[in-house]
Structures are given as C-alpha cells and as structure tokens.
Design a protein around this motif. Structure first.
Motif, PDB file in Angstrom:
ATOM      1  N   LEU A  90      10.444   7.147   7.871  1.00 56.77           N
ATOM      2  CA  LEU A  90      11.243   6.163   8.595  1.00 56.77           C
ATOM      3  C   LEU A  90      12.625   6.713   8.881  1.00 56.77           C
ATOM      4  O   LEU A  90      13.297   7.223   7.986  1.00 56.77           O
ATOM      5  N   GLY A 101      13.487   2.728  12.862  1.00 55.46           N
ATOM      6  CA  GLY A 101      12.420   2.989  13.813  1.00 55.46           C
ATOM      7  C   GLY A 101      11.113   2.427  13.276  1.00 55.46           C
ATOM      8  O   GLY A 101      11.053   1.882  12.177  1.00 55.46           O
TER       9      GLY A 101
ATOM     10  N   ILE B  34      21.475  -6.274   1.409  1.00 53.38           N
ATOM     11  CA  ILE B  34      20.711  -6.617   2.601  1.00 53.38           C
ATOM     12  C   ILE B  34      19.261  -6.904   2.197  1.00 53.38           C
ATOM     13  O   ILE B  34      18.721  -6.246   1.300  1.00 53.38           O
ATOM     14  N   TYR B  36      15.423  -6.947   3.863  1.00 57.88           N
ATOM     15  CA  TYR B  36      14.618  -6.493   4.997  1.00 57.88           C
ATOM     16  C   TYR B  36      13.204  -7.038   4.872  1.00 57.88           C
ATOM     17  O   TYR B  36      12.691  -7.220   3.770  1.00 57.88           O
ATOM     18  N   GLN B  38       9.291  -6.156   6.206  1.00 57.66           N
ATOM     19  CA  GLN B  38       8.479  -5.121   6.827  1.00 57.66           C
ATOM     20  C   GLN B  38       7.055  -5.617   7.011  1.00 57.66           C
ATOM     21  O   GLN B  38       6.345  -5.860   6.041  1.00 57.66           O
ATOM     22  N   GLY B  41       2.548  -1.795   9.575  1.00 59.64           N
ATOM     23  CA  GLY B  41       2.625  -0.878  10.707  1.00 59.64           C
ATOM     24  C   GLY B  41       3.958  -0.832  11.413  1.00 59.64           C
ATOM     25  O   GLY B  41       4.093  -0.172  12.454  1.00 59.64           O
ATOM     26  N   LYS B  42       4.954  -1.518  10.871  1.00 59.83           N
ATOM     27  CA  LYS B  42       6.266  -1.550  11.512  1.00 59.83           C
ATOM     28  C   LYS B  42       7.340  -1.075  10.549  1.00 59.83           C
ATOM     29  O   LYS B  42       7.141  -1.031   9.339  1.00 59.83           O
ATOM     30  N   GLY B  43       8.491  -0.734  11.117  1.00 59.99           N
ATOM     31  CA  GLY B  43       9.632  -0.402  10.289  1.00 59.99           C
ATOM     32  C   GLY B  43      10.287  -1.652   9.733  1.00 59.99           C
ATOM     33  O   GLY B  43      10.068  -2.759  10.242  1.00 59.99           O
ATOM     34  N   PRO B  44      11.099  -1.528   8.681  1.00 59.02           N
ATOM     35  CA  PRO B  44      11.800  -2.686   8.117  1.00 59.02           C
ATOM     36  C   PRO B  44      12.730  -3.324   9.144  1.00 59.02           C
ATOM     37  O   PRO B  44      13.380  -2.629   9.920  1.00 59.02           O
ATOM     38  N   PHE B  89      12.114  -6.225   1.159  1.00 55.43           N
ATOM     39  CA  PHE B  89      12.910  -5.290   0.375  1.00 55.43           C
ATOM     40  C   PHE B  89      14.339  -5.777   0.264  1.00 55.43           C
ATOM     41  O   PHE B  89      14.919  -6.244   1.249  1.00 55.43           O
ATOM     42  N   PHE B 103      17.127   1.153  -2.031  1.00 55.52           N
ATOM     43  CA  PHE B 103      16.131   0.104  -1.794  1.00 55.52           C
ATOM     44  C   PHE B 103      15.349  -0.200  -3.059  1.00 55.52           C
ATOM     45  O   PHE B 103      15.057   0.693  -3.862  1.00 55.52           O
ATOM     46  N   GLN B 105      11.621  -1.663  -4.620  1.00 60.72           N
ATOM     47  CA  GLN B 105      10.265  -1.245  -4.309  1.00 60.72           C
ATOM     48  C   GLN B 105       9.544  -2.209  -3.382  1.00 60.72           C
ATOM     49  O   GLN B 105       8.535  -1.855  -2.783  1.00 60.72           O
TER      50      GLN B 105
END
Lengths: 109, 113
Positions: A90, A101, B34, B36, B38, B41-44, B89, B103, B105
C-alpha cells in the motif's frame, strides 16, 4: 479529492526478479509512504519520503529500496524478489491526513 | 517499541445495533489519532480523526473517544449497516502531522442482517 494511484492491482513475479511498484499522487503532497499489509501483522512501514530525493527507512526496509525523483511519484523496488515478499503493498500520500492507494497484491513464486 | 493494538480481532453485530471498536496505544507522546476503514480489495479509507487536546469527536454516525489517562481510543458506529462490514484500523501519529503513522492490527467488523 486526492488520488493515489498504484500502477498494478495484481502482480506475479519469479524469485530473484527485480520488481518495481509505482505510486503516483496528484495533490502535490510532500510526504509519501510504502507499507506492506499481511494477515495478523497489520500495516508495516517499509520506507517513506518527506521530499524529492529524500528517503528514510521504516520498520522493515530489508530487501527493499525506493526512488523519489519527482514529487508526485514514489517507487518501491524489490531488488531480488523472494517468496517472503508476497504481500499486499500500500502506498500513501499525506499532507495532514493520509490517502491510500488501492494496493498492489504481489505474489512471488 | 511503541505500538498500537486492538483489543478484539473480530466483532459481529446485528444490523441496526451500535458498534464499538477499541484500540490501545502505548506512546503517551502521540498527539494525533486516526481511524481507517478497509473494505475487501481496497486501500484503507479515512473515517475520523482526533487530536490529543480533545476527548471526543463526532462525525456522521461515527464518534471517536480518546482517553489519554489509560491510553485508549474507541470508535463508535451508530445504527450499524451491512455496508459498515470491513476491517477497522486505528493509527497514532507522533510529531509532525502527515508524518509516520503506527497502525494497530485491525478489527474485522461483521454486520448480520
């Protein structure tokens, strides 16, 4: 919206190959990062850069290098790919918060 | 070294219920946190953030609580929906904003219809 584009969603490479993972951001951010993500280990920082031609090692830099020749592009290089580098990679860009991304899932066979 | 950890790796809730995802951090000097999300199949994706001079911040259906005394962070999601199913996360930042993040886990949230 900030866009961070990783050139490949999926890659399969052979052991020993030199692998380039490309990341481009379109918001003129100084800070860019490469993480790898593995089940049970979360996101681990490989390398980061706070400016053009600047790079710093993260927590797990071994086996990797990076290149930041232009502000918008941050490349991750696997000098000689090994099977333990099979992972999700990433890229992120940041000014205040991070934008990630979509990731590159790399398999080394 | 410093680390951010989550108490539970998985959480299953009923649609419509509230969800609470917890996070412990160890660096008392961390000043920015922060959450996030996820999806597979995608980014955070950024959800919400909070600075260390605050103890609560609200967004749309989400609230982040920060307890600096016990170094604990939580994410509350109101009226959880199937689209909330994802891995969540927490991350902490020490020093300059936009710099390195540490981050946790991740917690996988599953929403049962």
């Amino acid at each position: 919206d900030v866009k961070v584009t990783q050139s490949s969603r999926y890659l399969v490479k052979r052991t020993g190959e030199k692998v380039f993972l490309e990341c481009v951001q379109d918001m003129d951010h100084e800070n860019m990062f490469w993480y790898r993500q593995d089940p049970g280990l979360g996101l681990r920082l490989i390398y980061f850069s706070y400016d053009v031609k600047m790079k710093e090692k993260g927590d797990i830099p071994e086996g990797y290098s990076v290149s930041r020749e232009k502000k918008e592009r941050f490349s991750l290089i696997l000098e000689s790919a090994s099977t333990n580098q099979t992972s999700m990679y990433l890229c992120a860009s940041a000014k205040y918060g991070y934008t990630f991304g979509s990731g590159t899932r790399l398999t080394v066979v | 070294g410093e680390s951010v950890g989550l108490h539970l790796p998985t959480l299953s809730v009923q649609e419509g219920d509230n969800s609470i995802i917890n996070c412990a951090y160890s660096n008392s000097a961390s000043d920015y946190f922060i959450w996030y999300k996820q999806e597979s199949g995608k980014g955070p994706q950024f959800i919400i953030d909070i600075r260390s001079n605050m103890d609560k911040r609200q967004g749309q259906r989400v609230t982040v609580l920060l307890n600096k005394t016990v170094k604990h962070l939580s994410l509350q999601i109101a009226a959880t929906q199937p689209g909330d199913s994802a891995v969540y996360f927490c991350a902490e930042n020490v020093g300059n904003q936009g710099g390195k993040l540490i981050f946790g886990q991740g917690t996988e949230l599953s929403v049962k219809p």
